[in-house]
Write a protein that holds these residues in place. Structure first.
Motif, PDB file in Angstrom:
ATOM      1  N   LEU A  13       0.772  -1.282  -0.043  1.00 15.53           N
ATOM      2  CA  LEU A  13      -0.002   0.009   0.153  1.00 15.53           C
ATOM      3  C   LEU A  13       0.999   1.250  -0.057  1.00 15.53           C
ATOM      4  CD1 LEU A  13      -2.968  -0.707   2.594  1.00 15.53           C
ATOM      5  CD2 LEU A  13      -3.107  -0.301   0.160  1.00 15.53           C
ATOM      6  N   ALA A  14       1.968   0.956   0.589  1.00 16.81           N
ATOM      7  CA  ALA A  14       2.968   2.329   1.032  1.00 16.81           C
ATOM      8  C   ALA A  14       3.453   2.851  -0.564  1.00 16.81           C
ATOM      9  CB  ALA A  14       3.847   2.041   1.937  1.00 16.81           C
ATOM     10  N   LEU A  15       3.739   1.850  -1.469  1.00 19.10           N
ATOM     11  CA  LEU A  15       4.179   2.086  -2.566  1.00 19.10           C
ATOM     12  C   LEU A  15       3.435   3.134  -3.497  1.00 19.10           C
ATOM     13  CD1 LEU A  15       5.405  -1.308  -3.826  1.00 19.10           C
ATOM     14  CD2 LEU A  15       6.755   0.521  -2.850  1.00 19.10           C
ATOM     15  N   GLY A  16       2.012   3.285  -3.280  1.00 15.53           N
ATOM     16  CA  GLY A  16       1.251   4.299  -4.032  1.00 15.53           C
ATOM     17  C   GLY A  16       0.744   5.324  -3.177  1.00 15.53           C
ATOM     18  N   SER A  17       1.250   5.592  -2.221  1.00 14.86           N
ATOM     19  CA  SER A  17       0.717   6.471  -1.080  1.00 14.86           C
ATOM     20  C   SER A  17       1.508   8.064  -1.288  1.00 14.86           C
ATOM     21  CB  SER A  17       1.324   6.233   0.292  1.00 14.86           C
ATOM     22  OG  SER A  17       2.638   6.171   0.536  1.00 14.86           O
ATOM     23  N   PHE A  18       0.502   8.904  -0.657  1.00 11.28           N
ATOM     24  CA  PHE A  18       0.615  10.562  -0.692  1.00 11.28           C
ATOM     25  C   PHE A  18       0.925  10.935   0.510  1.00 11.28           C
ATOM     26  CE2 PHE A  18      -1.937   9.458  -4.279  1.00 11.28           C
ATOM     27  CZ  PHE A  18      -1.507  10.357  -5.477  1.00 11.28           C
ATOM     28  N   TRP A  19       1.598  11.990   0.707  1.00 11.76           N
ATOM     29  CA  TRP A  19       1.681  12.808   2.053  1.00 11.76           C
ATOM     30  C   TRP A  19       0.486  13.244   2.348  1.00 11.76           C
ATOM     31  CZ3 TRP A  19       5.580  12.973   5.788  1.00 11.76           C
ATOM     32  CH2 TRP A  19       6.837  12.458   5.224  1.00 11.76           C
ATOM     33  N   PRO A  20      -0.278  13.403   3.767  1.00 11.94           N
ATOM     34  CA  PRO A  20      -1.531  13.945   3.659  1.00 11.94           C
ATOM     35  C   PRO A  20      -1.520  15.564   3.567  1.00 11.94           C
ATOM     36  CG  PRO A  20      -0.499  13.250   5.860  1.00 11.94           C
ATOM     37  CD  PRO A  20       0.220  12.919   4.828  1.00 11.94           C
ATOM     38  N   VAL A  21      -0.415  16.181   3.755  1.00  8.45           N
ATOM     39  CA  VAL A  21      -0.358  17.553   3.651  1.00  8.45           C
ATOM     40  C   VAL A  21       1.146  17.866   2.720  1.00  8.45           C
ATOM     41  CG1 VAL A  21      -1.812  18.327   5.225  1.00  8.45           C
ATOM     42  CG2 VAL A  21       0.846  18.242   5.722  1.00  8.45           C
ATOM     43  N   GLY A  22       1.186  18.843   1.868  1.00  8.47           N
ATOM     44  CA  GLY A  22       2.431  19.141   1.211  1.00  8.47           C
ATOM     45  C   GLY A  22       2.698  18.241   0.351  1.00  8.47           C
ATOM     46  N   GLY A  23       3.860  18.769  -0.378  1.00 13.29           N
ATOM     47  CA  GLY A  23       4.520  17.679  -1.197  1.00 13.29           C
ATOM     48  C   GLY A  23       4.269  17.858  -2.894  1.00 13.29           C
TER      49      GLY A  23
END
Length: 162
Positions: A13-23
């Motif tokens: 799952l982590a491979l397709g993840s986003f930061w919740p804010v910023g980035g």
């Protein structure tokens, strides 16, 4: 504890993840994860990310909003991650103003809340947590990371010359 399959699923799952804010770039981590030595001991059961009030909060991975409302005078949103074992992983955000109601299924990257003013940090921040049942985990496990590079002992110059 939990099976190897459960942890591998979470890592995938982590491979397709986003930061919740910023980035990009990733937001500043105001305070890191400091797991408590026991279930009732002091610690920091999440990470605090620098974010001014009104900043959109994105779902870091696909999931279902299972709670969106006030807890102790602060807005909280919980996202439950399917396919992550039993009990499933849950990630939480506070203080926030939820944008979607409980029961909503969202893809990764969907705005689910906005950062609300709060007193959790000296400056406004987003507190981001991750749990499996009653066990707290480091939410940074859900972030994208660049590929690891191994360098030879002695640094770059040892393998590549001056």
């Amino acid at each position: 504890m939990y099976s190897t399959t459960t942890w591998l699923t979470a890592l995938l799952l982590a491979l397709g993840s986003f930061w919740p804010v910023g980035g990009p770039p990733p937001p500043e981590i105001v305070r890191g994860w400091q797991p408590p030595p026991g279930p009732y001991a002091a610690g920091h059961r999440g990470v605090d990310l620098a974010a001014p009030p009104g900043t959109p909060v994105l779902a870091p991975v696909a999931g279902t909003v299972t709670f969106a409302g006030p807890v102790g005078g602060r807005g909280v949103l919980t996202l439950t991650l399917p396919g992550t074992g039993t009990p499933p992983l849950r990630t939480t955000f506070s203080p926030v103003t939820p944008l979607v109601p409980a029961g909503t299924t969202v893809p990764a990257g969907t705005p689910v809340a906005r950062v609300a003013p709060g007193t959790h940090c000296p400056e406004t921040c987003l507190h981001w947590g991750l749990r499996r049942g009653d066990h707290y985990l480091n939410p940074l496990l859900l972030t994208r990371r660049g590929p690891s590079r191994l360098l030879p002992l002695g640094g770059r110059g040892a393998a590549y010359g001056p």
